[in-house]
Scaffold this motif. Sequence first.
Motif, PDB file in Angstrom:
ATOM      1  N   TYR A  29      70.580 -65.338  71.294  1.00 30.55           N
ATOM      2  CA  TYR A  29      71.025 -66.113  72.458  1.00 30.55           C
ATOM      3  C   TYR A  29      70.721 -67.604  72.311  1.00 30.55           C
ATOM      4  O   TYR A  29      71.593 -68.439  72.493  1.00 30.55           O
ATOM      5  N   ALA A  30      69.470 -67.932  72.000  1.00 27.30           N
ATOM      6  CA  ALA A  30      69.076 -69.348  71.933  1.00 27.30           C
ATOM      7  C   ALA A  30      67.749 -69.476  71.196  1.00 27.30           C
ATOM      8  O   ALA A  30      66.980 -68.517  71.132  1.00 27.30           O
ATOM      9  N   ALA A  75      62.710 -70.605  82.846  1.00 28.61           N
ATOM     10  CA  ALA A  75      63.976 -69.877  83.011  1.00 28.61           C
ATOM     11  C   ALA A  75      63.744 -68.557  83.747  1.00 28.61           C
ATOM     12  O   ALA A  75      64.242 -67.509  83.357  1.00 28.61           O
TER      13      ALA A  75
HETATM   14  C1  GBH Z   1      69.669 -59.009  76.138  1.00 33.95           C
HETATM   15  O1  GBH Z   1      68.400 -59.500  76.352  1.00 33.95           O
HETATM   16  C2  GBH Z   1      69.740 -57.586  76.566  1.00 33.95           C
HETATM   17  O2  GBH Z   1      69.804 -56.714  75.453  1.00 33.95           O
HETATM   18  C3  GBH Z   1      70.869 -57.299  77.514  1.00 33.95           C
HETATM   19  O3  GBH Z   1      70.648 -56.069  78.144  1.00 33.95           O
HETATM   20  C4  GBH Z   1      71.002 -58.441  78.501  1.00 33.95           C
HETATM   21  O4  GBH Z   1      71.897 -58.175  79.533  1.00 33.95           O
HETATM   22  C5  GBH Z   1      71.448 -59.648  77.726  1.00 33.95           C
HETATM   23  O5  GBH Z   1      70.590 -59.910  76.655  1.00 33.95           O
HETATM   24  C6  GBH Z   1      71.544 -60.914  78.575  1.00 33.95           C
HETATM   25  O6  GBH Z   1      70.302 -61.223  79.127  1.00 33.95           O
HETATM   26  O7  GBH Z   1      64.935 -69.221  78.108  1.00 33.95           O
HETATM   27  O8  GBH Z   1      66.267 -70.339  76.494  1.00 33.95           O
HETATM   28  O9  GBH Z   1      64.088 -69.524  75.887  1.00 33.95           O
HETATM   29  C7  GBH Z   1      68.258 -60.867  76.053  1.00 33.95           C
HETATM   30  C8  GBH Z   1      66.836 -61.329  76.048  1.00 33.95           C
HETATM   31  C9  GBH Z   1      65.363 -63.034  76.706  1.00 33.95           C
HETATM   32  C10 GBH Z   1      67.261 -63.629  75.383  1.00 33.95           C
HETATM   33  C11 GBH Z   1      65.243 -64.447  77.169  1.00 33.95           C
HETATM   34  C12 GBH Z   1      67.124 -65.072  75.829  1.00 33.95           C
HETATM   35  C13 GBH Z   1      65.582 -66.675  76.883  1.00 33.95           C
HETATM   36  C14 GBH Z   1      66.036 -67.851  76.130  1.00 33.95           C
HETATM   37  N1  GBH Z   1      66.737 -62.728  76.370  1.00 33.95           N
HETATM   38  N2  GBH Z   1      65.775 -65.379  76.214  1.00 33.95           N
HETATM   39  S1  GBH Z   1      65.282 -69.324  76.685  1.00 33.95           S
END
Ligand code: GBH
Length: 453
Positions: free
Chosen positions: A283-284, A299
């Motif tokens: 994601y990031a 966040a």
């Molecule tokens: C996934 O988790 C899951 O597998 C899924 O079920 C969920 O719906 C999807 O992603 C969307 O959330 O605050 O910029 O540092 C993702 C886990 C944890 C990834 C928090 C991004 C924060 C990035 N996430 N993380 S940041």
Amino acid sequence: MATHPIPPFPPGFLWGVSTSAHQIEGAADEREPSVWDAFTAEPGRVKDGSTAAVACDHYHRYQEDVALLSDLGVDAYRFSVSWPRVDSPGGLDFYDRLVDELCAVGVRPVPTLFHWDLPLALQEAGGWLERDTAFRFAEYAARVAARLRDRVTQWITLNEPAEHTLLGHALGVHAPGRRLLFDALPVAHHQLLAHGLAVRALRAAGVTDIGIANSHGPTWPASRESADVAAADLYDLLLNRLFAEPLLLGEYPDGLGEFMPEDAGADLEVIAEPLDWYGINYYAPTRVGAPLGRDDAFAGVPIPAELPFSLREIEGRPVTDSGWPVVPEGLTDLLTAFRDRYGDRLPPVVITENGCSYEGVDDRERIAYLDAHIRALHRAIEAGVDVRGYFIWSLLDNFEWAEGFARRFGLVHVDFRTLRRTPKASYRWLREVLREQREGRQGAAGPETDSAG
Ligand code: GBH
């Protein structure tokens, strides 16, 4: 929006979209309860007070959703199997029907066996803090495989054991809502053991194409100060190395031993059972600094003062509705760093999730996000990383855990009142990209290609 076409990906590259059971299925009263049912029943746990009792009602509308997948033109669909549903009478029938429907339209089913919805009965017996849960998971995996293996070739054991440990057991913002900080680490070990035992159970059932979906991202020190660098290293250890190294190298990284179960080392051989491919959810990046010496939140995630790091804003970047920065080159960097770190020990990689939350059906920001990340992925392939597939999170707007229905990750909009599905602009854009990729593949393949014009 980018004007150049996305470059062609290698032949056989797998394009897909992802979902998970608890986030879309609904029909909660037609299965055994899970930890998420119990968690969302507690006031204050989910921002908008919602539960996933109905969610997208995919359980009753899967045919409509498979038609959307078919029309989109993806090669594969990653969904998850609900363990509490499989534990209910006739529970496997649903996945049987879903798999048949996918096969009928030529979309490859790629099930994940655990995406955070543990049967409540197992939680009451201690859940992932208990070693025994790993053995229960392998038995459940064997039951699902016995039913679906004749039509399902590609399997995923766990989704993001790192996030399930951190958010569910260390910080308590996800089910089961434990706030154990470093004492949550046995949960990581037991999930990894569950993974290894399930790989063995699946192989014993004749399955030959197995991966895991791990959450990874670059960790950026907030500055060059040694305290910030040390904090970022520790975060990298917790998010990336703690989960990659037992799987890929058969060893735990140094530095966390005192929090692990005493005999954890004896399980490493099972955990390191070779994988056919390695799934990464990106994601990031995370920007990490020295601890602030006070409770903080980032966040929406609470970072208590006791933790030896703090999370910092990445400046100068657009953010999604979730508040996460848009950093496409983080995906290229992550993949090349994995290749450099693990070399031959890293099997082919599949991006099992990537995506963003934005409001609206005219979702130009999502198109820009996906376009940029697909190009960043292509750059990693050009740099020599063996990437075999890319799955977008998510097909549908769905139940976004503690955020409830307030965050929309779908290519398809869902009206949670009428349950009506409406393809967004990004859905049509992706359909076009996939069409171009298919044409590119044909063009590259054949003497029948008319290049003379
Ligand atoms: C996934 O988790 C899951 O597998 C899924 O079920 C969920 O719906 C999807 O992603 C969307 O959330 O605050 O910029 O540092 C993702 C886990 C944890 C990834 C928090 C991004 C924060 C990035 N996430 N993380 S940041």
